[in-house]
Design a protein around this motif. Structure first.
Motif, PDB file in Angstrom:
ATOM      1  N   ASP A  89      40.798  43.845  43.084  1.00 22.51           N
ATOM      2  CA  ASP A  89      40.786  43.371  41.702  1.00 22.51           C
ATOM      3  C   ASP A  89      39.361  43.450  41.160  1.00 22.51           C
ATOM      4  O   ASP A  89      38.875  42.523  40.514  1.00 22.51           O
ATOM      5  CB  ASP A  89      41.319  41.934  41.648  1.00 22.51           C
ATOM      6  N   LYS A  92      38.478  42.850  37.284  1.00 21.54           N
ATOM      7  CA  LYS A  92      38.497  41.452  36.858  1.00 21.54           C
ATOM      8  C   LYS A  92      37.254  40.727  37.376  1.00 21.54           C
ATOM      9  O   LYS A  92      36.610  39.961  36.651  1.00 21.54           O
ATOM     10  CB  LYS A  92      39.757  40.763  37.393  1.00 21.54           C
ATOM     11  N   ASP A 399      43.859  33.967  43.324  1.00 17.57           N
ATOM     12  CA  ASP A 399      44.171  34.914  42.252  1.00 17.57           C
ATOM     13  C   ASP A 399      43.133  34.786  41.139  1.00 17.57           C
ATOM     14  O   ASP A 399      42.996  33.731  40.518  1.00 17.57           O
ATOM     15  CB  ASP A 399      45.579  34.612  41.722  1.00 17.57           C
ATOM     16  N   ASN A 401      43.287  35.949  38.311  1.00 15.77           N
ATOM     17  CA  ASN A 401      43.977  35.832  37.024  1.00 15.77           C
ATOM     18  C   ASN A 401      44.687  34.489  36.874  1.00 15.77           C
ATOM     19  O   ASN A 401      45.401  34.271  35.898  1.00 15.77           O
ATOM     20  CB  ASN A 401      44.988  36.971  36.880  1.00 15.77           C
TER      21      ASN A 401
END
Length: 549
Positions: A89, A92, A399, A401
């Motif tokens: 990721d 991000k 996570d 997000n």
């Protein structure tokens, strides 16, 4: 005139942040004066804890395992997101950290999903050889974001809204301190031959303490102090105290008690002389942690027999200048761990030693305006040692997000589970005793951390050892003994001098279930100031603790 020794200078920043550090300092100061903990006193610029008799070595030796655990405390809150980078990721991650992000092509690949910064290259071989493992997202529910409270919770292992640690004035116990006291509650009268634990730094930490009565570890504030013990066989010098005042008199008394009553300094010295470092460690300027691990490696190789060690490295409170400070810290750690295991491998002690990092919390996912990060929640714990036998990851990475309302990574693994695995599967301690020491009502679901108990678990130590609660507090110049009886039974409580002479019988009666308090200061009357022992005989067991008047 007596010197006014300052233990800590508060860090600059917000009033709350400064007060936070000052609270932490007050505990260290109390411990240094010998009012709580293991009879610690301030020795010049060093904080040195008087060694107290402890059952740890006997308790763990009875499991018939030679395994050793080294805790590496990263003081200040390590930024896990820049330690183990989620490559899967990366976009991000980069958006959250436009200035602090690592360039993807500079990362050392651990697998397809994760990498570590190139300044941690000294750990690359350990990863490749299966001697390194990462536990993702370690933390606890409702992180306090306070250095003082969170460090206490990591030491105390109690996480709930009724946690007494939420009271700023309370001084509680550590999970290992409760374990040691539960197994050998009469340790002051029946001491083992070797020290239970040794820690360098971590002054003010509760891990090895039991309700403020005793610190089960020999604690030195810096590596030179431990080296001095190893070379001279003496904890403290008495002749070098030149100031004439109440402070110096009490300091002489405590040093004398430590030198003459307990023999751990001599035992450490013998192990230190037997063991030798056979690889070159980097200088303190290159790696502060290396110098701590160097001395520990030497006494491990000298077969001291102590099973638990704790070292520390400060500087992880990276509110600013993280681009400069964090790489230096992890370069230090990487070099230190690599050298430590190379040294141990020369005598094949490396197979017996497991190291793990701990820190009071992680950092905020998004960088701040000062090219740093604020206090956060989850962060990885890392294990090192060839006994792991395979590299890899445990648990799910938080996570990016799905952050909490403060922008923090949510924890996915409870830190008590990690403690429990280390105690059960590495130190081979009875699972029921571990859960009791960690105050777990429901054990965690077991995961594979890459190591398992290869010793024999001794289950003779009944959990009933935890059934008599006792502690002392110091309030308004008075020392109070608190105890709780859970069944009707005969009880005898007496006070002894540190030489073992009985001074007074406080209680000789049939005790009904209940909670009781004895004012020890009043009971001793005009007795000299100093260190004393109380001993309680209850339901066929002896319990003892140390207190100060």
């Amino acid at each position: 005139m007596c010197t006014n020794h300052n233990l800590h200078n508060a860090q600059p920043g917000s009033d709350i942040h400064s007060q936070e550090h000052e609270k932490w300092s007050r505990r260290s100061f109390l411990q240094a004066l010998g009012l709580v903990g293991g009879g610690s006193m301030l020795l010049g610029a060093n904080q040195i804890s008087a060694s107290v008799n402890s059952p740890l070595s006997q308790a763990i030796n009875d499991t018939e395992t030679d395994n050793i655990l080294v805790l590496i405390r990263l003081k200040g809150g390590n930024d896990g997101l820049n330690t183990i980078v989620p490559v899967y990721d990366y976009d991000k991650y980069a958006n959250l950290r436009p200035n602090l992000r690592h360039q993807q092509n500079s990362l050392i690949k651990l697998d397809d999903d994760f990498g570590m910064p190139n300044y941690m290259s000294d750990l690359e071989a350990m990863w490749g050889e299966g001697a390194m493992k990462v536990v993702h997202g370690v933390g606890y529910q409702d992180q306090t974001l306070s250095h003082f409270k969170s460090a206490d919770i990591w030491a105390n292992s109690i996480v709930d809204e009724n946690n007494p640690l939420l009271n700023d004035n309370s001084i509680s116990s550590g999970f290992m301190g409760r374990y040691f006291n539960g197994l050998y509650p009469d340790y002051l009268v029946n001491p083992p031959e070797i020290p239970a634990a040794i820690q360098i730094g971590n002054f003010g930490n509760l891990i090895f303490e039991d309700e403020g009565i005793n610190n089960y570890a020999i604690t030195v504030s810096n590596v030179r102090s431990l080296q001095s013990i190893g070379e001279s066989g003496q904890l403290h010098s008495i002749n070098d105290i030149k100031e004439a005042c109440e402070y110096s008199d009490r300091l002489k008394f405590l040093r004398g008690v430590t030198n003459n009553t307990f023999t751990y300094a001599g035992v450490i010295s013998k192990a230190y002389q037997r063991g030798q470092n056979t690889v070159a460690y980097p200088s303190k300027d290159v790696s502060q942690l290396s110098q701590q691990l160097k001395e520990i490696a030497r006494i491990i190789k000298g077969d001291l027999g102590t099973k638990v060690y704790m070292v520390s490295l400060g500087g992880f409170d990276t509110h600013a200048n993280q681009l400069e400070d964090h790489p230096k810290l992890w370069k230090d750690i990487s070099i230190a761990i690599k050298t430590f295991y190379e040294d141990l491998a020369e005598t094949e002690h490396d197979q017996k030693v497991l190291s793990m990092t701990i820190s009071e919390f992680g950092r905020r996912a998004e960088e701040n305006g000062s090219k740093g990060t604020e206090h956060g929640e989850a962060a990885p714990i890392m294990f090192f040692g060839p006994a792991i036998q395979d590299n890899g990851f445990v648990g799910d990475h938080p996570d990016l997000n799905d952050l909490d309302k403060r922008g923090n990574l949510k924890h996915t693994v409870d830190f008590r589970e990690v403690y429990g695995v280390a105690m059960k599967e590495w130190l081979c301690i009875d699972p029921e005793v571990v859960d009791k020491a960690l105050k777990l009502e429901t054990p965690f679901e077991e995961r594979n951390f890459g190591f398992s108990c290869k010793g024999i678990i001794n289950t003779d130590f009944a959990v009933s050892s935890f059934n008599f609660d006792h502690s002392t507090t110091y309030q308004l110049g008075q020392t109070l003994l608190h105890y709780q009886t859970k069944e009707t039974s005969h009880i005898n409580i007496s006070i002894f001098s540190m030489s073992g002479a009985r001074i007074k019988v406080l209680r000789e009666e049939i005790a009904n279930p209940g909670s009781f308090t004895i004012n020890l200061t009043n009971e001793l009357g005009e007795a000299n100031s100093g260190v004393y022992i109380y001993r309680a005989l209850y339901k066929g067991k002896a319990y003892s603790g140390k207190f100060f008047i």
